[in-house]
Write a protein that holds these residues in place. Sequence first.
Motif, PDB file in Angstrom:
ATOM      1  N   TYR A  51       0.835  -1.192   0.000  1.00 52.33           N
ATOM      2  CA  TYR A  51       0.000   0.000   0.000  1.00 52.33           C
ATOM      3  C   TYR A  51       0.874   1.248   0.000  1.00 52.33           C
ATOM      4  CZ  TYR A  51      -3.248   3.526   1.917  1.00 52.33           C
ATOM      5  OH  TYR A  51      -3.995   4.655   2.149  1.00 52.33           O
ATOM      6  N   ILE A  52       1.637   1.414   1.070  1.00 48.89           N
ATOM      7  CA  ILE A  52       2.539   2.565   1.148  1.00 48.89           C
ATOM      8  C   ILE A  52       3.938   2.036   1.405  1.00 48.89           C
ATOM      9  CG2 ILE A  52       3.160   4.609   2.480  1.00 48.89           C
ATOM     10  CD1 ILE A  52       0.181   4.875   3.211  1.00 48.89           C
ATOM     11  N   SER A  53       4.889   2.569   0.651  1.00 51.69           N
ATOM     12  CA  SER A  53       6.263   2.158   0.861  1.00 51.69           C
ATOM     13  C   SER A  53       7.172   3.356   0.688  1.00 51.69           C
ATOM     14  CB  SER A  53       6.623   1.056  -0.135  1.00 51.69           C
ATOM     15  OG  SER A  53       8.001   1.070  -0.379  1.00 51.69           O
ATOM     16  N   ALA A  54       8.099   3.536   1.615  1.00 49.28           N
ATOM     17  CA  ALA A  54       8.974   4.708   1.553  1.00 49.28           C
ATOM     18  C   ALA A  54       9.874   4.634   0.330  1.00 49.28           C
ATOM     19  CB  ALA A  54       9.817   4.794   2.821  1.00 49.28           C
ATOM     20  N   LYS A  55      10.265   3.406  -0.051  1.00 49.16           N
ATOM     21  CA  LYS A  55      11.228   3.245  -1.147  1.00 49.16           C
ATOM     22  C   LYS A  55      10.717   3.841  -2.446  1.00 49.16           C
ATOM     23  CE  LYS A  55      13.608  -0.912   0.288  1.00 49.16           C
ATOM     24  NZ  LYS A  55      12.574  -1.841   0.778  1.00 49.16           N
ATOM     25  N   SER A  56       9.444   3.591  -2.737  1.00 46.74           N
ATOM     26  CA  SER A  56       8.937   4.086  -4.023  1.00 46.74           C
ATOM     27  C   SER A  56       8.250   5.448  -3.889  1.00 46.74           C
ATOM     28  CB  SER A  56       7.993   3.055  -4.640  1.00 46.74           C
ATOM     29  OG  SER A  56       7.392   2.282  -3.634  1.00 46.74           O
ATOM     30  N   GLY A  57       8.388   6.056  -2.720  1.00 49.64           N
ATOM     31  CA  GLY A  57       7.909   7.429  -2.574  1.00 49.64           C
ATOM     32  C   GLY A  57       6.405   7.550  -2.564  1.00 49.64           C
ATOM     33  N   LYS A  58       5.958   8.764  -2.810  1.00 50.12           N
ATOM     34  CA  LYS A  58       4.548   9.075  -2.662  1.00 50.12           C
ATOM     35  C   LYS A  58       3.664   8.274  -3.620  1.00 50.12           C
ATOM     36  CE  LYS A  58       1.427  12.925  -2.255  1.00 50.12           C
ATOM     37  NZ  LYS A  58       1.098  14.276  -2.553  1.00 50.12           N
ATOM     38  N   THR A  59       4.217   8.024  -4.820  1.00 47.47           N
ATOM     39  CA  THR A  59       3.440   7.337  -5.843  1.00 47.47           C
ATOM     40  C   THR A  59       3.037   5.936  -5.404  1.00 47.47           C
ATOM     41  OG1 THR A  59       5.514   6.713  -6.814  1.00 47.47           O
ATOM     42  CG2 THR A  59       4.365   8.575  -7.836  1.00 47.47           C
ATOM     43  N   ALA A  60       3.678   5.444  -4.358  1.00 45.52           N
ATOM     44  CA  ALA A  60       3.384   4.079  -3.927  1.00 45.52           C
ATOM     45  C   ALA A  60       1.980   3.966  -3.342  1.00 45.52           C
ATOM     46  CB  ALA A  60       4.395   3.609  -2.901  1.00 45.52           C
ATOM     47  N   ILE A  61       1.386   5.102  -2.984  1.00 44.62           N
ATOM     48  CA  ILE A  61       0.058   5.017  -2.398  1.00 44.62           C
ATOM     49  C   ILE A  61      -0.919   4.531  -3.449  1.00 44.62           C
ATOM     50  CG2 ILE A  61      -1.858   6.343  -1.460  1.00 44.62           C
ATOM     51  CD1 ILE A  61       0.074   7.950   0.080  1.00 44.62           C
ATOM     52  N   ASP A  62      -1.534   3.403  -3.133  1.00 45.18           N
ATOM     53  CA  ASP A  62      -2.456   2.772  -4.054  1.00 45.18           C
ATOM     54  C   ASP A  62      -3.830   3.422  -3.887  1.00 45.18           C
ATOM     55  OD1 ASP A  62      -4.276   1.148  -5.310  1.00 45.18           O
ATOM     56  OD2 ASP A  62      -3.102  -0.671  -4.927  1.00 45.18           O
ATOM     57  N   ALA A  63      -4.253   4.151  -4.915  1.00 45.71           N
ATOM     58  CA  ALA A  63      -5.506   4.904  -4.808  1.00 45.71           C
ATOM     59  C   ALA A  63      -6.687   3.990  -4.529  1.00 45.71           C
ATOM     60  CB  ALA A  63      -5.738   5.698  -6.089  1.00 45.71           C
ATOM     61  N   LYS A  64      -6.622   2.765  -5.070  1.00 40.52           N
ATOM     62  CA  LYS A  64      -7.736   1.842  -4.870  1.00 40.52           C
ATOM     63  C   LYS A  64      -7.838   1.418  -3.407  1.00 40.52           C
ATOM     64  CE  LYS A  64      -8.773  -1.979  -7.409  1.00 40.52           C
ATOM     65  NZ  LYS A  64      -8.300  -2.949  -8.418  1.00 40.52           N
ATOM     66  N   VAL A  65      -6.664   1.195  -2.800  1.00 40.80           N
ATOM     67  CA  VAL A  65      -6.668   0.841  -1.381  1.00 40.80           C
ATOM     68  C   VAL A  65      -7.170   2.019  -0.558  1.00 40.80           C
ATOM     69  CG1 VAL A  65      -5.229   0.287   0.598  1.00 40.80           C
ATOM     70  CG2 VAL A  65      -4.807  -0.843  -1.595  1.00 40.80           C
ATOM     71  N   ARG A  66      -6.681   3.195  -0.902  1.00 36.44           N
ATOM     72  CA  ARG A  66      -7.068   4.376  -0.140  1.00 36.44           C
ATOM     73  C   ARG A  66      -8.594   4.535  -0.130  1.00 36.44           C
ATOM     74  NH1 ARG A  66      -3.954   9.885  -0.555  1.00 36.44           N
ATOM     75  NH2 ARG A  66      -4.586   9.992  -2.698  1.00 36.44           N
ATOM     76  N   ARG A  67      -9.208   4.210  -1.256  1.00 28.09           N
ATOM     77  CA  ARG A  67     -10.659   4.344  -1.347  1.00 28.09           C
ATOM     78  C   ARG A  67     -11.386   3.375  -0.424  1.00 28.09           C
ATOM     79  NH1 ARG A  67     -11.593   3.990  -7.364  1.00 28.09           N
ATOM     80  NH2 ARG A  67      -9.688   5.136  -7.689  1.00 28.09           N
ATOM     81  N   SER A  68     -10.693   2.310   0.018  1.00 27.95           N
ATOM     82  CA  SER A  68     -11.385   1.394   0.916  1.00 27.95           C
ATOM     83  C   SER A  68     -11.103   1.712   2.383  1.00 27.95           C
ATOM     84  CB  SER A  68     -11.040  -0.062   0.574  1.00 27.95           C
ATOM     85  OG  SER A  68      -9.659  -0.213   0.485  1.00 27.95           O
ATOM     86  N   ILE A  69     -10.497   2.873   2.623  1.00 24.37           N
ATOM     87  CA  ILE A  69     -10.288   3.323   4.000  1.00 24.37           C
ATOM     88  C   ILE A  69     -11.069   4.609   4.218  1.00 24.37           C
ATOM     89  CG2 ILE A  69      -8.574   4.060   5.710  1.00 24.37           C
ATOM     90  CD1 ILE A  69      -6.492   2.433   4.240  1.00 24.37           C
ATOM     91  N   GLY A  70     -11.815   4.655   5.321  1.00 26.45           N
ATOM     92  CA  GLY A  70     -12.570   5.868   5.636  1.00 26.45           C
ATOM     93  C   GLY A  70     -11.997   6.512   6.878  1.00 26.45           C
ATOM     94  N   MET A  71     -12.088   7.842   6.957  1.00 31.93           N
ATOM     95  CA  MET A  71     -11.537   8.511   8.127  1.00 31.93           C
ATOM     96  C   MET A  71     -12.502   9.576   8.633  1.00 31.93           C
ATOM     97  SD  MET A  71      -7.762  10.098   8.655  1.00 31.93           S
ATOM     98  CE  MET A  71      -7.271  10.911  10.164  1.00 31.93           C
ATOM     99  N   VAL A  72     -12.597   9.678   9.958  1.00 37.17           N
ATOM    100  CA  VAL A  72     -13.402  10.730  10.578  1.00 37.17           C
ATOM    101  C   VAL A  72     -12.475  11.558  11.462  1.00 37.17           C
ATOM    102  CG1 VAL A  72     -15.425  11.256  11.979  1.00 37.17           C
ATOM    103  CG2 VAL A  72     -15.398   9.198  10.555  1.00 37.17           C
ATOM    104  N   PHE A  73     -12.565  12.871  11.308  1.00 32.08           N
ATOM    105  CA  PHE A  73     -11.627  13.771  11.971  1.00 32.08           C
ATOM    106  C   PHE A  73     -12.243  14.381  13.238  1.00 32.08           C
ATOM    107  CE2 PHE A  73     -10.838  13.697   7.443  1.00 32.08           C
ATOM    108  CZ  PHE A  73      -9.465  13.612   7.331  1.00 32.08           C
ATOM    109  N   GLN A  74     -11.364  14.951  14.042  1.00 26.78           N
ATOM    110  CA  GLN A  74     -11.828  15.564  15.289  1.00 26.78           C
ATOM    111  C   GLN A  74     -12.810  16.714  15.030  1.00 26.78           C
ATOM    112  OE1 GLN A  74      -8.565  16.656  17.820  1.00 26.78           O
ATOM    113  NE2 GLN A  74      -9.847  17.813  19.215  1.00 26.78           N
ATOM    114  N   HIS A  75     -12.532  17.512  14.009  1.00 26.92           N
ATOM    115  CA  HIS A  75     -13.352  18.707  13.780  1.00 26.92           C
ATOM    116  C   HIS A  75     -14.367  18.548  12.652  1.00 26.92           C
ATOM    117  CE1 HIS A  75      -9.858  20.522  15.989  1.00 26.92           C
ATOM    118  NE2 HIS A  75     -10.905  20.835  16.733  1.00 26.92           N
ATOM    119  N   TYR A  76     -14.949  17.371  12.552  1.00 27.56           N
ATOM    120  CA  TYR A  76     -16.059  17.072  11.620  1.00 27.56           C
ATOM    121  C   TYR A  76     -15.684  17.223  10.148  1.00 27.56           C
ATOM    122  CZ  TYR A  76     -17.819  19.137  15.969  1.00 27.56           C
ATOM    123  OH  TYR A  76     -17.981  19.514  17.270  1.00 27.56           O
TER     124      TYR A  76
END
Lengths: 255, 221
Positions: A72-97
């Motif tokens: 999913y995320i790897s420092a070696k391949s830098g920012k591009t390593a973030i798999d957009a498809k995986v990211r879409r299957s993670i949801g986040m809720v923040f402190q300030h709505y």
Amino acid sequence: MSDTAPLIKIEGLHKSYGGVVQVLQGLDIEMTAGDRVVIIGPSGGGKSTLLRVLMGLEQIDRGSITFGGNPYISAKSGKTAIDAKVRRSIGMVFQHYTLFPHLDVIGNLILAPTKVRGEKKADARERAMALLTRFGLAQKANAYPAQLSGGQKQRVAIARALMLDPKLMLFDEVTSALDPELVAEVEQVILQLAHQQMPMVIVTHDMWFARNIASRVIFCAGGVVVEDGPPEQVLGSPKEERTREFIERVFHIKH
Amino acid sequence: MTFNFAVVFKFQDALLLGLLTTLKLTLICIVLGCALGFFLALARTSKSAILRGVSSIYVEFFRGTPVLVQLFWVFFCLPLVLGVELSNLASGVIALTLYMGAITSETFRASLKSVGQEQLDACVALGLSPWARTMNVVLPQAVLRAAPTLLSNCVSLFKESALVSAVGMADLMFVGQNISNNTARPVEVLTVVALIYFVIAFPLTRAVTVIEHRILKRLAV
Ligand SMILES: Nc1ncnc2c1ncn2[C@@H]1O[C@H](COP(=O)(O)OP(=O)(O)O)[C@@H](O)[C@H]1O
Ligand SMILES: [Mg+2]
């Protein structure tokens, strides 16, 4: 996915801000799809940073993360390593709505499904109404965020994240900004999700909530995992001195 | 000296035509100028130094020169430079759009700054593409926040548009000047022209206050 295969595997995670402030210093965490992980630790210890890294909001310096066995995320391949498809299957809720103030409640819920997945507006609205009804917010469907209480806003924010059918939910101190009497309604919604086996990572300072929702509690300090175990053990009889001190100080519990 | 305002009524059709030209020109330039201004503002806050540089020079140049000079330049020099004939309306639209773009970009720049990092984080967490984020979250919020100032910008443009009479466009001002020359009744005619501008601009300036109040309430989260 089986309950024992790792859903998330974090290895040797290092993260600094501008190379100066070392926030995460070799973090290792593994969680399964059956886990509801509560992370506790001192303020400034990097809990938010960890969740933001998982959400793909921050770049890392070293280490790697896999999701469902895939890179999913790897420092070696830098920012591009973030798999957009995986990211879409993670949801986040923040402190300030962080609701979108220019959209009404329904508009907040259907924006991502219609724009990201190309879902039909009518279908998305139908799903949104079902979710709102479940969360006791059906009458607020056409209200604007400014017209809602903090507890209502946070429940809408949770519903908005759920519209994308996440495989993992991240909650970063979602009740910290709320008036005390509004905390319960938000925690109830999250507990409801827990009963439906939603995997989640929760950062909270609420002892009652931590005990009731966690399958595991992780104590993070100084950018590493200090202690990791079942809630009764970590909260009830911590092995590490640092965990014990923290719990006594924050939760006012004497051992 | 006696004043005879009845004179003016004989020319109401001509004045109405002039007003329509003024409104048409203003509305076209509002739409095009606001779009230009929004993208200029994005460019001025972009990561690319080239985009930032070019857009800043553009904005500073148009804010730092008289509109009348810009207008003359577009009317008389641009056709020579481009080697094409431009109609009066086209030249007017180009000149005032460029001017409107420059002033609204400043308005948008301030309102873009007020769309906080948290909103952008929420977009990323929801998987919105940069384009969807810009069009569905940043733009609407920036427009809402900017609306009162944008409306003031529109009123300014409406008033500045009278300058096109100097290059022979038959707008309200131009028609008024003609009538006043032909009838030798400048006081009556030009007073009525001023009143027409005022009757349109005044409610808009009042509306700015009302809208400002409503929007601040909506966005207070
Ligand atoms: N964007 C940032 N730039 C610089 N430093 C940051 C940034 N975000 C957080 N930090 C610093 O990183 C450390 C960890 O912050 P954070 O992850 O928010 O901790 P926690 O959520 O556990 O309180 C803190 O010292 C904080 O000041
Ligand atoms: Mg935090």
